[in-house]
Write a protein that holds these residues in place. Sequence first.
Motif, PDB file in Angstrom:
ATOM      1  N   MET A  59       0.847  -1.176   0.000  1.00 47.05           N
ATOM      2  CA  MET A  59       0.000   0.000   0.000  1.00 47.05           C
ATOM      3  C   MET A  59       0.895   1.242   0.000  1.00 47.05           C
ATOM      4  O   MET A  59       1.858   1.310   0.748  1.00 47.05           O
ATOM      5  N   THR A  60       0.564   2.208  -0.819  1.00 43.83           N
ATOM      6  CA  THR A  60       1.363   3.423  -0.926  1.00 43.83           C
ATOM      7  C   THR A  60       0.974   4.416   0.158  1.00 43.83           C
ATOM      8  O   THR A  60      -0.081   4.297   0.789  1.00 43.83           O
ATOM      9  N   GLU A  61       1.837   5.407   0.358  1.00 46.80           N
ATOM     10  CA  GLU A  61       1.544   6.495   1.306  1.00 46.80           C
ATOM     11  C   GLU A  61       0.233   7.184   0.937  1.00 46.80           C
ATOM     12  O   GLU A  61      -0.582   7.482   1.797  1.00 46.80           O
ATOM     13  N   HIS A  62       0.058   7.429  -0.347  1.00 52.55           N
ATOM     14  CA  HIS A  62      -1.155   8.109  -0.820  1.00 52.55           C
ATOM     15  C   HIS A  62      -2.412   7.293  -0.505  1.00 52.55           C
ATOM     16  O   HIS A  62      -3.424   7.846  -0.084  1.00 52.55           O
ATOM     17  N   MET A  63      -2.337   5.986  -0.707  1.00 54.36           N
ATOM     18  CA  MET A  63      -3.491   5.132  -0.417  1.00 54.36           C
ATOM     19  C   MET A  63      -3.819   5.161   1.077  1.00 54.36           C
ATOM     20  O   MET A  63      -4.988   5.245   1.460  1.00 54.36           O
ATOM     21  N   LEU A  64      -2.780   5.108   1.918  1.00 53.85           N
ATOM     22  CA  LEU A  64      -3.017   5.163   3.358  1.00 53.85           C
ATOM     23  C   LEU A  64      -3.567   6.527   3.766  1.00 53.85           C
ATOM     24  O   LEU A  64      -4.479   6.611   4.594  1.00 53.85           O
ATOM     25  N   ASP A  65      -3.050   7.594   3.149  1.00 57.30           N
ATOM     26  CA  ASP A  65      -3.604   8.936   3.409  1.00 57.30           C
ATOM     27  C   ASP A  65      -5.101   8.960   3.115  1.00 57.30           C
ATOM     28  O   ASP A  65      -5.884   9.522   3.886  1.00 57.30           O
ATOM     29  N   THR A  66      -5.487   8.373   1.999  1.00 55.51           N
ATOM     30  CA  THR A  66      -6.894   8.335   1.602  1.00 55.51           C
ATOM     31  C   THR A  66      -7.711   7.542   2.619  1.00 55.51           C
ATOM     32  O   THR A  66      -8.792   7.972   3.030  1.00 55.51           O
ATOM     33  N   LEU A  67      -7.197   6.388   3.028  1.00 55.89           N
ATOM     34  CA  LEU A  67      -7.903   5.562   4.012  1.00 55.89           C
ATOM     35  C   LEU A  67      -8.040   6.255   5.366  1.00 55.89           C
ATOM     36  O   LEU A  67      -9.024   6.062   6.071  1.00 55.89           O
ATOM     37  N   LEU A  68      -7.054   7.060   5.717  1.00 53.07           N
ATOM     38  CA  LEU A  68      -7.058   7.736   7.020  1.00 53.07           C
ATOM     39  C   LEU A  68      -7.705   9.118   6.985  1.00 53.07           C
ATOM     40  O   LEU A  68      -7.776   9.785   8.018  1.00 53.07           O
ATOM     41  N   LYS A  69      -8.194   9.558   5.831  1.00 53.58           N
ATOM     42  CA  LYS A  69      -8.734  10.921   5.689  1.00 53.58           C
ATOM     43  C   LYS A  69      -9.857  11.218   6.684  1.00 53.58           C
ATOM     44  O   LYS A  69      -9.841  12.250   7.350  1.00 53.58           O
ATOM     45  N   ASN A  70     -10.828  10.339   6.814  1.00 53.74           N
ATOM     46  CA  ASN A  70     -11.927  10.586   7.755  1.00 53.74           C
ATOM     47  C   ASN A  70     -11.409  10.689   9.182  1.00 53.74           C
ATOM     48  O   ASN A  70     -11.880  11.515   9.972  1.00 53.74           O
ATOM     49  N   TYR A  71     -10.441   9.856   9.511  1.00 53.16           N
ATOM     50  CA  TYR A  71      -9.858   9.881  10.848  1.00 53.16           C
ATOM     51  C   TYR A  71      -9.112  11.195  11.087  1.00 53.16           C
ATOM     52  O   TYR A  71      -9.286  11.828  12.133  1.00 53.16           O
ATOM     53  N   THR A  72      -8.303  11.616  10.123  1.00 60.08           N
ATOM     54  CA  THR A  72      -7.563  12.868  10.313  1.00 60.08           C
ATOM     55  C   THR A  72      -8.517  14.063  10.372  1.00 60.08           C
ATOM     56  O   THR A  72      -8.254  15.017  11.111  1.00 60.08           O
ATOM     57  N   ASP A  73      -9.616  14.006   9.653  1.00 65.60           N
ATOM     58  CA  ASP A  73     -10.623  15.063   9.752  1.00 65.60           C
ATOM     59  C   ASP A  73     -11.237  15.099  11.155  1.00 65.60           C
ATOM     60  O   ASP A  73     -11.445  16.178  11.725  1.00 65.60           O
ATOM     61  N   LEU A  74     -11.530  13.927  11.714  1.00 67.78           N
ATOM     62  CA  LEU A  74     -12.075  13.865  13.073  1.00 67.78           C
ATOM     63  C   LEU A  74     -11.056  14.384  14.077  1.00 67.78           C
ATOM     64  O   LEU A  74     -11.404  15.158  14.974  1.00 67.78           O
ATOM     65  N   ILE A  75      -9.804  14.002  13.921  1.00 67.58           N
ATOM     66  CA  ILE A  75      -8.733  14.487  14.802  1.00 67.58           C
ATOM     67  C   ILE A  75      -8.658  16.017  14.746  1.00 67.58           C
ATOM     68  O   ILE A  75      -8.512  16.674  15.777  1.00 67.58           O
ATOM     69  N   THR A  76      -8.760  16.574  13.560  1.00 65.86           N
ATOM     70  CA  THR A  76      -8.715  18.032  13.404  1.00 65.86           C
ATOM     71  C   THR A  76      -9.840  18.681  14.202  1.00 65.86           C
ATOM     72  O   THR A  76      -9.610  19.678  14.905  1.00 65.86           O
ATOM     73  N   ARG A  77     -11.031  18.123  14.125  1.00 63.78           N
ATOM     74  CA  ARG A  77     -12.173  18.681  14.865  1.00 63.78           C
ATOM     75  C   ARG A  77     -11.962  18.580  16.377  1.00 63.78           C
ATOM     76  O   ARG A  77     -12.236  19.526  17.116  1.00 63.78           O
ATOM     77  N   VAL A  78     -11.476  17.443  16.824  1.00 70.90           N
ATOM     78  CA  VAL A  78     -11.212  17.272  18.259  1.00 70.90           C
ATOM     79  C   VAL A  78     -10.123  18.242  18.708  1.00 70.90           C
ATOM     80  O   VAL A  78     -10.263  18.910  19.741  1.00 70.90           O
ATOM     81  N   ASP A  79      -9.052  18.351  17.940  1.00 73.56           N
ATOM     82  CA  ASP A  79      -7.964  19.264  18.290  1.00 73.56           C
ATOM     83  C   ASP A  79      -8.423  20.721  18.334  1.00 73.56           C
ATOM     84  O   ASP A  79      -7.990  21.484  19.211  1.00 73.56           O
ATOM     85  N   GLU A  80      -9.279  21.126  17.425  1.00 70.90           N
ATOM     86  CA  GLU A  80      -9.797  22.498  17.436  1.00 70.90           C
ATOM     87  C   GLU A  80     -10.555  22.774  18.733  1.00 70.90           C
ATOM     88  O   GLU A  80     -10.403  23.834  19.340  1.00 70.90           O
ATOM     89  N   HIS A  81     -11.348  21.810  19.159  1.00 72.44           N
ATOM     90  CA  HIS A  81     -12.092  21.968  20.414  1.00 72.44           C
ATOM     91  C   HIS A  81     -11.123  22.070  21.597  1.00 72.44           C
ATOM     92  O   HIS A  81     -11.260  22.963  22.442  1.00 72.44           O
ATOM     93  N   ILE A  82     -10.147  21.179  21.644  1.00 67.73           N
ATOM     94  CA  ILE A  82      -9.188  21.156  22.752  1.00 67.73           C
ATOM     95  C   ILE A  82      -8.357  22.443  22.758  1.00 67.73           C
ATOM     96  O   ILE A  82      -8.108  23.019  23.832  1.00 67.73           O
ATOM     97  N   GLN A  83      -7.941  22.917  21.598  1.00 63.23           N
ATOM     98  CA  GLN A  83      -7.163  24.158  21.527  1.00 63.23           C
ATOM     99  C   GLN A  83      -7.977  25.348  22.022  1.00 63.23           C
ATOM    100  O   GLN A  83      -7.470  26.194  22.765  1.00 63.23           O
ATOM    101  N   ARG A  84      -9.247  25.410  21.630  1.00 63.77           N
ATOM    102  CA  ARG A  84     -10.107  26.496  22.105  1.00 63.77           C
ATOM    103  C   ARG A  84     -10.258  26.413  23.617  1.00 63.77           C
ATOM    104  O   ARG A  84     -10.109  27.407  24.332  1.00 63.77           O
ATOM    105  N   LEU A  85     -10.521  25.243  24.119  1.00 65.24           N
ATOM    106  CA  LEU A  85     -10.684  25.044  25.553  1.00 65.24           C
ATOM    107  C   LEU A  85      -9.396  25.389  26.298  1.00 65.24           C
ATOM    108  O   LEU A  85      -9.433  26.007  27.370  1.00 65.24           O
TER     109      LEU A  85
END
Length: 178
Positions: free
Chosen positions: A1-27
């Motif tokens: 599996m290539t880096e790009h393929m793994l990036d694609t598979l992890l996209k939803n997860y990284t989007d969720l992480i971004t949302r959680v991090d934004e909340h934690i940073q604000r807090l």
Amino acid sequence: MTEHMLDTLLKNYTDLITRVDEHIQRLSQVHKDHLACKKGCDECCRHLSLFPVEAFALSRAFSRLDAPCRETILEQAKQTDRACPLLVDHVCMVYEARPIICRTHGYPLYMEKEGRAMVDFCPKNFKGVKKLDRADMLDLDRMNTLLTAVNNHFIACFEDGLPDRIPVDQALELYQLL
């Protein structure tokens, strides 16, 4: 599996992480004078099991560490099943890739148990705070529902399937298998 393929598979997860991090940073900004959590504070860092999507993201970050650091972590993983093996001198070596539970630990989590609202956070945090706004809390049930959906989408991409949970020590080398 290539880096790009793994990036694609992890996209939803990284989007969720971004949302959680934004909340934690604000807090963290709003309550900066009431937070004990900081680099070097590792009392809550335990050897955990993770959803496969988190295990693969963690393994990827682990694979990018230098060889001596990886060796130290692997040796620690053999020695204990309680402390997180990713801690070296009380510092998480893959901090940017830490799982959601690690990102949110210590911060206010809202949950309902038997129809009763509950809030949980590290007792070292928020000392002197009389009341937390509902907006300051992460809804644990909602976050777990989102993480479960992201994980289910991730594991559906693997024909042979993946285990329900993967301990951190076993997650470390998953990336090499791809």
